[in-house]
Design a protein around this motif. Structure first.
Motif, PDB file in Angstrom:
ATOM      1  N   MET A 187      45.446  45.522  36.608  1.00 15.38           N
ATOM      2  CA  MET A 187      44.110  46.032  36.303  1.00 15.38           C
ATOM      3  C   MET A 187      43.060  45.012  36.751  1.00 15.38           C
ATOM      4  O   MET A 187      43.174  43.827  36.441  1.00 15.38           O
ATOM      5  CB  MET A 187      43.984  46.292  34.801  1.00 15.38           C
ATOM      6  N   LYS A 188      42.064  45.463  37.475  1.00 14.55           N
ATOM      7  CA  LYS A 188      40.996  44.584  37.927  1.00 14.55           C
ATOM      8  C   LYS A 188      39.976  44.383  36.812  1.00 14.55           C
ATOM      9  O   LYS A 188      39.573  45.343  36.146  1.00 14.55           O
ATOM     10  CB  LYS A 188      40.295  45.177  39.157  1.00 14.55           C
ATOM     11  N   GLN A 189      39.537  43.137  36.657  1.00 15.24           N
ATOM     12  CA  GLN A 189      38.499  42.802  35.681  1.00 15.24           C
ATOM     13  C   GLN A 189      37.212  42.488  36.429  1.00 15.24           C
ATOM     14  O   GLN A 189      37.238  41.874  37.489  1.00 15.24           O
ATOM     15  CB  GLN A 189      38.927  41.583  34.854  1.00 15.24           C
ATOM     16  N   HIS A 190      36.065  42.921  35.878  1.00 18.13           N
ATOM     17  CA  HIS A 190      34.777  42.726  36.535  1.00 18.13           C
ATOM     18  C   HIS A 190      33.792  42.061  35.589  1.00 18.13           C
ATOM     19  O   HIS A 190      33.892  42.194  34.374  1.00 18.13           O
ATOM     20  CB  HIS A 190      34.227  44.070  37.017  1.00 18.13           C
ATOM     21  N   THR A 191      32.843  41.333  36.193  1.00 14.71           N
ATOM     22  CA  THR A 191      31.826  40.626  35.416  1.00 14.71           C
ATOM     23  C   THR A 191      30.446  41.172  35.739  1.00 14.71           C
ATOM     24  O   THR A 191      30.272  41.958  36.672  1.00 14.71           O
ATOM     25  CB  THR A 191      31.874  39.121  35.722  1.00 14.71           C
ATOM     26  N   ALA A 192      29.431  40.753  34.977  1.00 12.60           N
ATOM     27  CA  ALA A 192      28.096  41.340  35.090  1.00 12.60           C
ATOM     28  C   ALA A 192      27.012  40.276  35.153  1.00 12.60           C
ATOM     29  O   ALA A 192      27.172  39.173  34.643  1.00 12.60           O
ATOM     30  CB  ALA A 192      27.843  42.254  33.892  1.00 12.60           C
ATOM     31  N   THR A 193      25.906  40.605  35.801  1.00 15.63           N
ATOM     32  CA  THR A 193      24.702  39.767  35.821  1.00 15.63           C
ATOM     33  C   THR A 193      23.467  40.647  35.588  1.00 15.63           C
ATOM     34  O   THR A 193      23.557  41.871  35.626  1.00 15.63           O
ATOM     35  CB  THR A 193      24.549  39.037  37.167  1.00 15.63           C
ATOM     36  N   GLY A 203      45.931  59.048  32.994  1.00 15.21           N
ATOM     37  CA  GLY A 203      45.632  57.985  32.053  1.00 15.21           C
ATOM     38  C   GLY A 203      45.782  56.559  32.539  1.00 15.21           C
ATOM     39  O   GLY A 203      45.478  55.622  31.793  1.00 15.21           O
ATOM     40  N   GLU A 204      46.241  56.331  33.770  1.00 19.60           N
ATOM     41  CA  GLU A 204      46.353  54.952  34.252  1.00 19.60           C
ATOM     42  C   GLU A 204      44.968  54.326  34.389  1.00 19.60           C
ATOM     43  O   GLU A 204      44.052  54.923  34.971  1.00 19.60           O
ATOM     44  CB  GLU A 204      47.058  54.907  35.605  1.00 19.60           C
ATOM     45  N   ILE A 205      44.808  53.117  33.859  1.00 22.68           N
ATOM     46  CA  ILE A 205      43.544  52.384  33.926  1.00 22.68           C
ATOM     47  C   ILE A 205      43.636  51.369  35.057  1.00 22.68           C
ATOM     48  O   ILE A 205      44.531  50.520  35.072  1.00 22.68           O
ATOM     49  CB  ILE A 205      43.235  51.691  32.593  1.00 22.68           C
ATOM     50  N   THR A 206      42.705  51.440  36.013  1.00 26.61           N
ATOM     51  CA  THR A 206      42.757  50.560  37.181  1.00 26.61           C
ATOM     52  C   THR A 206      41.743  49.426  37.137  1.00 26.61           C
ATOM     53  O   THR A 206      41.954  48.390  37.760  1.00 26.61           O
ATOM     54  CB  THR A 206      42.523  51.357  38.470  1.00 26.61           C
ATOM     55  N   ASP A 207      40.605  49.636  36.446  1.00 21.22           N
ATOM     56  CA  ASP A 207      39.520  48.651  36.419  1.00 21.22           C
ATOM     57  C   ASP A 207      38.943  48.594  35.012  1.00 21.22           C
ATOM     58  O   ASP A 207      38.950  49.596  34.278  1.00 21.22           O
ATOM     59  CB  ASP A 207      38.418  49.024  37.399  1.00 21.22           C
ATOM     60  N   ARG A 208      38.388  47.421  34.668  1.00 21.90           N
ATOM     61  CA  ARG A 208      37.858  47.232  33.318  1.00 21.90           C
ATOM     62  C   ARG A 208      36.677  46.271  33.332  1.00 21.90           C
ATOM     63  O   ARG A 208      36.712  45.250  34.019  1.00 21.90           O
ATOM     64  CB  ARG A 208      38.955  46.700  32.407  1.00 21.90           C
TER      65      ARG A 208
END
Length: 313
Positions: free
Chosen positions: A1-7, A223-228
């Motif tokens: 699962m890919k994790q992402h950040t924010a600005t 239901g598969e989660i790919t990104d979060r």
């Protein structure tokens, strides 16, 4: 699962809802300030109009005419020359706030509602999705849904997906050319996650805000989660967009208050700037009492996301 950040992207809103990308700008409802705004990628904004009874979901007819759900007077309005024009009146048809909706290729709106008096503490009750034709005629499109919330149309207009918040699932329907919903099925069982606002990408996946966990997740059919994208607090809503809608240079935005505004108190929050499209926006709420000063921010989230989905989503 890919994790992402924010600005950060833009600031000084109260509480944003119903994000939609249209005409190279992000349209949002500022619920507790009773306003609709257009926000550009550089953070600048333009006031579209005021909505006295709490604006919520936003959408557009095929000719570009904006639509807004007005929660507390149970109506759907068109916005014409900066003025509200009644399009559909749900009084007598719903028992709770009119909420989010999706618009199909023919301009029919599929509109959800709370189903009960949420603010008054009434017990939960299943409710309907209503279909509103271009002439404002209202019909029941589907029944027995547990707080139908965010909706999106995908597969070239052949599928409608709705977030059933209290059932912790995304529910799919076949959508016919004449606007009928059929073949109800579970698009994705989210387990403990309660979905709120959603949007579709061009690969047929759904991005959903998770009300109870503060996450924004990309979910495939089944239901598969790919990104979060993970935050504290509560997830509210999300959208895809940008000038090109192309993948690989994606940005997403999270708009979140650090405290929940009570009643219609007009509070100010901080907010937040994306560097490149496409824009994926997610809205987040944090729990009451977290901070003395109530803040709201828009956060662009980096990552190589698939482009936005069908136009009418």
């Amino acid at each position: 699962m890919k994790q992402h950040t924010a600005t950060k992207m833009a600031e000084d809103f109260v509480f944003l809802e119903g994000p939609k990308w249209h005409g190279d700008r992000l349209w949002v409802s500022d619920v507790f300030d009773h306003k609709i705004w257009c926000v550009a990628l550089d953070g600048s904004r333009e006031l579209v109009c005021e909505v006295p009874h709490r604006p919520s979901g936003l959408g557009f007819h095929p000719d570009g005419t904006p639509l807004v759900a007005s929660s507390k007077d149970y109506r759907l309005y068109r916005i014409e020359a900066g003025q509200l024009v009644e399009h559909a009146d749900f009084n007598g048809l719903v028992a709770g706030d009119v909420n989010d909706f999706a618009v199909d290729r023919a301009g029919r709106a599929y509109v959800g509602n709370f189903g009960y008096d949420y603010d008054g503490g009434a017990p939960r009750k299943d409710t309907d999705i209503h279909r509103v034709s271009l002439d404002g005629r209202i019909e029941v499109a589907a029944s027995g849904l547990a707080f139908p919330n965010g909706m999106s149309i995908l597969d070239g207009g052949r599928t409608l997906v709705v977030a059933e918040t209290w059932a912790c699932r995304l529910t799919g329907f076949d959508l016919s050319g004449d606007g009928q919903l059929s073949n109800r099925r579970v698009f994705a069982d989210l387990g403990h996650r309660a979905p709120d606002g959603i949007c579709a990408d061009a690969e047929g996946a759904i991005w959903t805000a998770c009300f109870n966990t503060g996450e924004f997740i990309r979910v495939l059919p089944g239901g598969e989660i790919t990104d979060r994208i993970a935050f504290d607090g509560f997830g509210v809503s999300c959208t895809l967009g940008g000038r090109t809608g192309r993948r690989c240079s994606a940005r997403s935005l999270a708009v979140h208050p650090r405290n929940w505004p009570r009643g219609d108190a007009r509070r100010r929050f901080s907010a937040l700037p994306s560097r490149s499209p496409p824009l994926r926006k997610a809205l987040r709420r944090a729990p009451p009492g977290a901070f003395d000063r109530r803040m709201q921010r828009m956060l662009p989230v980096s990552g190589g996301f698939p482009q936005a989905g069908a136009r009418y989503s």
